[in-house]
Scaffold this active site. Structure first.
Site, PDB file in Angstrom:
ATOM      1  N   ASP A 364       8.517  35.978  25.651  1.00 34.17           N
ATOM      2  CA  ASP A 364       8.247  34.547  25.796  1.00 34.17           C
ATOM      3  C   ASP A 364       8.473  34.118  27.242  1.00 34.17           C
ATOM      4  O   ASP A 364       7.643  33.453  27.855  1.00 34.17           O
ATOM      5  CB  ASP A 364       9.165  33.736  24.866  1.00 34.17           C
ATOM      6  CG  ASP A 364       8.960  34.103  23.392  1.00 34.17           C
ATOM      7  OD1 ASP A 364       7.829  34.471  23.029  1.00 34.17           O
ATOM      8  OD2 ASP A 364       9.933  34.029  22.625  1.00 34.17           O
ATOM      9  N   ASP A 482       4.124  38.734  15.817  1.00 36.62           N
ATOM     10  CA  ASP A 482       5.391  39.109  15.193  1.00 36.62           C
ATOM     11  C   ASP A 482       5.237  39.691  13.784  1.00 36.62           C
ATOM     12  O   ASP A 482       6.068  40.470  13.335  1.00 36.62           O
ATOM     13  CB  ASP A 482       6.287  37.868  15.066  1.00 36.62           C
ATOM     14  CG  ASP A 482       6.976  37.525  16.373  1.00 36.62           C
ATOM     15  OD1 ASP A 482       7.162  38.437  17.185  1.00 36.62           O
ATOM     16  OD2 ASP A 482       7.322  36.349  16.569  1.00 36.62           O
TER      17      ASP A 482
HETATM   18  C1  GLC Z   1       6.055  33.023  18.304  1.00 37.36           C
HETATM   19  C2  GLC Z   1       7.021  33.885  19.097  1.00 37.36           C
HETATM   20  C3  GLC Z   1       6.289  34.806  20.050  1.00 37.36           C
HETATM   21  C4  GLC Z   1       5.234  35.566  19.320  1.00 37.36           C
HETATM   22  C5  GLC Z   1       4.301  34.602  18.594  1.00 37.36           C
HETATM   23  C6  GLC Z   1       3.257  35.305  17.781  1.00 37.36           C
HETATM   24  O1  GLC Z   1       5.470  32.111  19.144  1.00 37.36           O
HETATM   25  O2  GLC Z   1       7.888  33.082  19.848  1.00 37.36           O
HETATM   26  O3  GLC Z   1       7.202  35.693  20.652  1.00 37.36           O
HETATM   27  O4  GLC Z   1       4.537  36.348  20.245  1.00 37.36           O
HETATM   28  O5  GLC Z   1       5.049  33.795  17.715  1.00 37.36           O
HETATM   29  O6  GLC Z   1       3.779  36.031  16.725  1.00 37.36           O
END
Ligand code: GLC
Length: 795
Positions: A364, A482
């Site tokens: 992030d 994620d």
């Molecule tokens: C959220 C998380 C980020 C991730 C995104 C997609 O925004 O903070 O780290 O890449 O979700 O899953």
């Protein structure tokens, strides 16, 4: 009564771009609409109705006031002021909330680092400005009262804040014992002092004392919440206000608060200003010094002027005038402001994130840095070094870490985390034109040290050592998405998107190798790029779009042969961002995005949403259809579609994607009560069309959307991009635009740029003149610091 989704927005808020403010005309917005007041050390999150939380450095271990996440009524508590007419006992709050009696007229506004309330009732006008100034670690409450009535007013003025336990998790788990280790005492300086003396806290030596005081003579006070509010009451009807006022309670164990009572008499037409200071310092002596300073006559005005000047200087580094008012507003004011807050707070604390378990997210923050580089290169460099200090000798990195709290990091290994850092490093070299920082050394998390370039090289080495059976990078715990961990639990899954991210990084690494004096590395990076590119265009291609991943069982994810999750946004956009897609495939992939993923409120992350795939007993995600990571409009990922379309030269399509996500524009379409979140900052996602709440915005403020939207708008649509040789100008705008103007400070020089689009094309610089003289190509030369140049660009 069902709320209408569409209510006239102009009755709820309006922008004042000249003052860089958004003004609120009603206090009951569908969700709290927040602002962050901060000097980099002391912070307050504050809503349009005065709710919010005050913290010092970390909301996890030094939270000062209590905010009740997810409770009803929402948005409690806050630093509140109560004004009471001593003749009849009636009282109300300039913030509108939380007293039952309301002001007769009211408005509030968020500006750059401050929030203001203007209210009037029964001829008493109150203006309150809350902000954190640069000179002391305190929230300043600047209250101005004016008696507009024909008779004298004798008033009780109460200023109130509920103190929480500084460690929020401990408060949830152990407050029954630990609450008796906190105290609120009265300091001789007419100040209340809150001490968090709790045993076994992580950093007792760095834990400050909290003070609450004013520059007006104090009449009475309370440090015990039970005395001020009472147990079966709330902030709406405090016992002390309805009774005989504050009782001068202190607290040696219990539920702490800070309440200050003043008595003020105002003759008709008279105005009085009172300032409250809710701050912290390490010792009572330091508190006394801070109060002496804060009580100086010009302290508040000086602090506010410095705050305003700092933001004017920051935002003045890049300004534009586009033929789109909402876009100009976002680019000049709210988007860089939001991006700076992300850079500071990562994904730590917001109305949605409780500030309990997420410290600094490696990936992030690496992305957040991109949007701060044009404004503050020193802070960007420090942050890069902070990140690299979380890298291990083998090249991988910690996923989240806690530099302020000193806690153990979250160590899950993701295929993308460690690769991101090369992007801000390259951008920083381009912004400054000075690559010497690549030689600066940073320790590894597990011992030893290396140059910045050396760190980046090991990140590549790590990925090179973690390729899967098909040759793509192994997914490991997940990639940027994620939720992808479920397709790779057995450790065999591969990420096709990470191959593209790696490709993007390898292009940067070829430059960085040369800049760092390691040209011998270039060939290796080139070779790796070519190998991955070949894979992406063969195994990675599904016929109409790029596939997303290889699952543990060897099947492809993101393929037309499945019923769900056939197409994923990221692999379409990054195929172009990485320069890897063969031309026709890149175009076809983005056409598929338009046909299958785009909606009137943004582009969905994947389609169709998942309910049973790949296995009804173990679907890829538990998110309901159309929400969060499952078929929602994921704004962060939308930004890459804008960039990809710009790279393909399709300015009309890029602009469509850009404009539809401008919060105000999306809110106008979805309706206030459907969109719900702030109309001035980006949200992480909007529920998608497969949800019955299509258009509901979630997790606003702290999202990678801010940084990348800024990059997409300024570097790709406006096309003003720092490059190693100078400032590159390559706009990609909607064909209907006649042009635009922009001002950009770059390497100490100010470029005043006018772009003219008489040919009504989207992209393609025909000629550039600097101070009237034609230049070769589209990279503006660098001039001595302090120079001002006029740049005319013709498309
Ligand atoms: C959220 C998380 C980020 C991730 C995104 C997609 O925004 O903070 O780290 O890449 O979700 O899953």
């Amino acid at each position: 009564m069902k709320k209408p989704t569409h209510q006239p927005l102009e009755q709820t808020f309006r922008f004042h771009d000249d003052k860089k403010e958004v003004e609120f005309l009603r206090h009951d917005t569908p969700t709290p609409w927040m602002n962050y007041l901060s000097n980099g050390t002391f912070h307050t999150m504050m809503s349009q109705a005065g709710g919010g939380v005050v913290f010092y450095k970390s909301p996890q271990i030094w939270r000062i006031t209590r905010y009740r996440f997810f409770h009803l009524p929402t948005d409690r508590s806050g630093p509140y002021i109560y004004l009471q007419d001593r003749d009849n006992g009636e009282y109300w709050c300039p913030t509108n909330e939380p007293a039952y009696a309301r002001p007769a007229s009211w408005k509030s506004a968020h500006g750059m680092g401050y929030t203001r309330f203007e209210a009037e009732r029964d001829g008493l006008a109150a203006k309150t400005v809350y902000f954190v100034g640069p000179y002391e670690n305190s929230l300043i409450w600047n209250l101005t009262l004016t008696n507009n009535s024909g008779s004298a007013k004798s008033l009780n003025v109460f200023a109130y804040a509920e103190f929480g336990m500084m460690e929020f998790m401990r408060e949830l788990q152990w407050q029954c014992y630990n609450k008796h280790q906190v105290s609120v005492t009265y300091l001789d300086k007419e100040a209340l002092v809150y001490k968090y003396g709790v045993e076994n806290q992580p950093k007792p030596d760095e834990t400050p004392l909290v003070y609450f005081a004013s520059d007006a003579p104090l009449y009475a006070y309370d440090g015990d919440r039970d005395e001020f509010i009472g147990t079966y009451r709330s902030e709406a009807n405090p016992e002390a206000i309805e009774g005989d006022g504050c009782t001068n309670s202190t607290l040696l164990g219990g539920d702490p608060c800070g309440a200050l009572q003043f008595q003020v008499t105002l003759q008709p037409g008279e105005t009085r200003t009172l300032n409250m200071f809710l701050g912290c310092a390490m010792t009572e002596e330091e508190i006394a010094a801070a109060l002496d300073h804060s009580r100086q006559k010009d302290f508040v005005a000086k602090s506010f002027a410095a705050l305003t000047a700092n933001w004017a200087d920051y935002l003045g580094k890049l300004e534009c005038q586009l033929p789109d008012e909402e876009a100009s507003r976002m680019i000049n004011i709210w988007n860089p402001y939001q991006a700076e807050r992300n850079f500071q707070f990562s994904r730590n604390i917001s109305f949605y994130a409780t500030g309990t378990f997420r410290g600094v997210g490696y990936r992030d923050t690496a992305q957040d840095i991109l949007s701060v580089i044009p404004f503050d290169q020193e802070r960007a460099k420090d942050k890069i070094k902070l990140l690299l200090g979380q890298q291990y000798q083998d090249g991988h990195v910690n996923h989240y870490f806690f530099p302020t709290e000193g806690w153990e990091p979250v160590t899950s290994i993701h295929s993308d985390d460690h690769l991101w850092t090369a992007l801000p490093v390259w951008d920083l070299a381009a912004e400054t034109g000075d690559a010497s920082f690549l030689q600066e050394t940073v320790p590894y998390y597990d011992g030893g040290e290396d140059t910045i370039y050396g760190h980046l090289k090991r990140a590549i080495d790590f990925t090179a050592s973690k390729l899967g059976p098909n040759g793509f990078p192994l997914m490991l715990r997940s990639d940027w998405n994620d939720q992808l961990f479920r397709v790779c639990r057995k450790g065999k899954g591969e990420s096709i998107w990470t191959a593209m991210q790696l490709g993007t990084v390898l292009l940067k690494m070829q430059d960085l190798a040369v800049l760092a004096g390691h040209p011998e590395d270039v060939e290796g990076y080139r070779k790796m790029y070519a190998e991955q590119q070949e894979l992406v265009n063969t195994l990675g291609w599904d016929g109409k779009w790029f596939r997303r991943a290889v699952m543990d069982d060897g099947r492809f994810l993101g393929s037309d042969i499945h019923d769900e999750a056939k197409i994923w946004l990221n692999s379409q956009t990054w195929a172009t961002l990485s320069g890897m897609a063969e031309e026709s495939k890149g175009i076809q992939a983005m056409d598929s995005v338009r046909e299958m993923l785009d909606t009137e409120l943004g582009i969905k992350k994947l389609h169709p949403s998942i309910t049973t795939f790949p296995d009804p007993a173990d679907p890829l995600t538990n998110y309901n259809k159309g929400t969060g990571e499952n078929g929602a409009v994921f704004c962060h990922a939308n930004t890459w579609a804008i960039i990809a379309e710009c790279m393909l030269g399709r300015g009309d399509q890029a602009y469509k994607y850009y404009r539809q996500l401008i919060p105000q524009v999306a809110m106008e379409k979805a309706g206030l009560n459907r969109y719900k979140a702030e109309p001035y900052v980006y949200a992480s996602n909007l529920f998608g069309p497969e949800s019955d709440k299509f258009g509901l915005a979630n997790v606003s403020w702290l999202s990678g959307t801010a940084a990348w939207m800024y990059v997409a708008a300024t570097q790709y649509i406006m096309g003003i991009k720092a490059d190693l040789e100078g400032l590159r100008i390559d706009p990609c705008i909607p064909s209907e635009w006649e042009g635009f103007t922009a001002k950009r400070r770059f390497r100490g020089c100010e470029y005043h740029i006018t772009v003219t689009n008489t040919s009504r094309s989207c992209k393609g610089v025909k000629e550039i003149r600097v101070d009237g003289r034609l230049i070769d190509g589209n990279v503006l030369p660098v001039y001595p610091a302090g120079t001002n140049v006029q740049v005319e660009v013709v498309l």
